[in-house]
Design a protein around this motif. Structure first.
Motif, PDB file in Angstrom:
ATOM      1  N   PHE A  41     -31.203  40.757  37.033  1.00 41.75           N
ATOM      2  CA  PHE A  41     -32.614  41.464  37.146  1.00 41.75           C
ATOM      3  C   PHE A  41     -32.665  41.158  38.869  1.00 41.75           C
ATOM      4  N   MET A  42     -31.559  41.294  39.349  1.00 44.50           N
ATOM      5  CA  MET A  42     -32.439  41.553  40.823  1.00 44.50           C
ATOM      6  C   MET A  42     -31.819  42.695  41.968  1.00 44.50           C
ATOM      7  N   LYS A  43     -32.356  43.110  42.254  1.00 47.01           N
ATOM      8  CA  LYS A  43     -32.023  44.509  42.908  1.00 47.01           C
ATOM      9  C   LYS A  43     -30.539  44.071  43.637  1.00 47.01           C
ATOM     10  N   LYS A  44     -29.717  44.738  43.709  1.00 48.03           N
ATOM     11  CA  LYS A  44     -28.778  44.474  44.981  1.00 48.03           C
ATOM     12  C   LYS A  44     -28.487  46.037  45.919  1.00 48.03           C
ATOM     13  N   TYR A  45     -28.494  44.766  46.736  1.00 46.77           N
ATOM     14  CA  TYR A  45     -27.283  46.327  47.626  1.00 46.77           C
ATOM     15  C   TYR A  45     -26.090  46.020  48.098  1.00 46.77           C
ATOM     16  N   ALA A  46     -25.842  46.618  49.114  1.00 45.31           N
ATOM     17  CA  ALA A  46     -24.334  46.338  49.624  1.00 45.31           C
ATOM     18  C   ALA A  46     -24.499  47.727  50.805  1.00 45.31           C
ATOM     19  N   ILE A  47     -24.276  46.800  52.021  1.00 45.34           N
ATOM     20  CA  ILE A  47     -24.254  47.042  53.428  1.00 45.34           C
ATOM     21  C   ILE A  47     -23.067  47.396  53.952  1.00 45.34           C
ATOM     22  N   ILE A  48     -22.592  48.396  54.147  1.00 45.24           N
ATOM     23  CA  ILE A  48     -21.157  49.141  54.373  1.00 45.24           C
ATOM     24  C   ILE A  48     -20.860  49.533  55.805  1.00 45.24           C
ATOM     25  N   ASN A  91     -18.462  52.124  41.524  1.00 50.24           N
ATOM     26  CA  ASN A  91     -17.861  52.184  40.308  1.00 50.24           C
ATOM     27  C   ASN A  91     -18.289  51.025  39.481  1.00 50.24           C
ATOM     28  N   SER A  92     -17.961  49.345  40.629  1.00 50.93           N
ATOM     29  CA  SER A  92     -18.015  48.476  40.085  1.00 50.93           C
ATOM     30  C   SER A  92     -19.223  48.173  39.616  1.00 50.93           C
ATOM     31  N   ASP A  93     -20.280  49.362  40.044  1.00 50.58           N
ATOM     32  CA  ASP A  93     -22.104  49.037  39.551  1.00 50.58           C
ATOM     33  C   ASP A  93     -22.906  49.622  40.439  1.00 50.58           C
ATOM     34  N   SER A  94     -23.488  50.370  39.481  1.00 48.35           N
ATOM     35  CA  SER A  94     -23.808  51.818  40.331  1.00 48.35           C
ATOM     36  C   SER A  94     -25.198  51.713  40.266  1.00 48.35           C
ATOM     37  N   SER A  95     -26.059  50.559  40.293  1.00 48.04           N
ATOM     38  CA  SER A  95     -27.195  50.183  40.186  1.00 48.04           C
ATOM     39  C   SER A  95     -27.144  49.596  41.691  1.00 48.04           C
ATOM     40  N   ILE A  96     -25.655  49.310  42.536  1.00 46.12           N
ATOM     41  CA  ILE A  96     -26.323  48.641  43.717  1.00 46.12           C
ATOM     42  C   ILE A  96     -26.440  49.279  45.017  1.00 46.12           C
ATOM     43  N   ASN A  97     -27.549  49.751  45.803  1.00 41.23           N
ATOM     44  CA  ASN A  97     -28.023  50.544  46.926  1.00 41.23           C
ATOM     45  C   ASN A  97     -27.446  51.170  47.623  1.00 41.23           C
TER      46      ASN A  97
END
Length: 231
Positions: free
Chosen positions: A6-13, A48-54
């Motif tokens: 339920f938590m919003k997810k981000y990824a900084i590349i 591809n692992s999780d399209s909801s990741i920003n």
């Protein structure tokens, strides 16, 4: 109990390197493996692992035009936000964090030149970070190791007490933002050390050995092998 789903997810590349060890004129993150730039593979594995990741991609501002051209040439359409890098990795990550307005949620910080992280490692990193505050991907050592002192004398070390650190390194946003408000220090070799500087213990998760950081021409050769093995 925190429910990660339920938590919003981000990824900084983060991809601010100049690629000097490659010996070429183009930075390593833009070199092609399997027909497209390394960075595109990295963004794809997260999407591809999780399209909801920003997705937030941090690269030098001088590379923006090149990146736009590469995206057009490769018809790369995975949504992501482009952020200019800083003068160091610490500053680049900090710039990425400043573009996350949420105080709650989770953020994975990942090297742009590690395109072979497994989706299950990404999933586990978010799950553990939601519960523990952090999740750092590591792998065990295979070789024997020795510690070399200033006098050039070496001492055997028990390898079972050591781990090789990878990325992603995933955190609760509120905590890692607080950690990055500190002044930059040479002892900050990765995001985990910045987090630890606050007095917080990091939590380790099992990474995957193929998740190499592409740095040298030999790494590129191995990357091509891995692409061929897992097309």
């Amino acid at each position: 109990m925190v429910f990660e789903k339920f938590m919003k997810k981000y990824a900084i590349i983060v991809a601010g390197g100049s690629g000097t060890r490659m010996g070429g004129s183009i930075s390593k993150q833009y070199l092609e493996i399997g027909g497209k730039p390394v960075l595109m593979h990295t963004l794809e594995v997260f999407f591809n692992s999780d399209s909801s990741i920003n997705l937030i991609l941090v690269i030098p501002e001088s590379d923006f035009e090149l990146w736009y051209k590469l995206c057009s040439a490769h018809e790369f359409s995975i949504p992501h936000q482009l952020v200019k890098g800083g003068s160091s990795r610490f500053q680049s990550v900090k710039n990425g964090l400043l573009h996350i307005l949420d105080e709650d949620g989770l953020v994975a910080i990942h090297d742009g030149v590690r395109p072979f992280v497994k989706p299950e490692v990404i999933h586990e990193s978010f799950k553990v970070a939601a519960q523990e505050g952090s999740a750092i991907a590591v792998v065990s050592l295979k070789d024997s190791i020795r510690r070399v002192g200033e006098d050039s004398k070496s001492v055997f070390q028990e390898r079972q007490f050591f781990r090789l650190v990878q990325t992603p390194q995933t955190f609760q946003i509120r905590k890692i933002k607080k950690a990055f408000k500190t002044e930059e220090s040479p002892k900050f070799t990765d995001d985990a050390t910045v987090y630890e500087h606050q007095g917080w213990q990091v939590s380790l998760i099992t990474g995957n050995p193929e998740n190499i950081k592409i740095t040298t021409p030999e790494d590129m050769n191995y990357a091509e092998f891995l692409i061929g093995k897992n097309p």
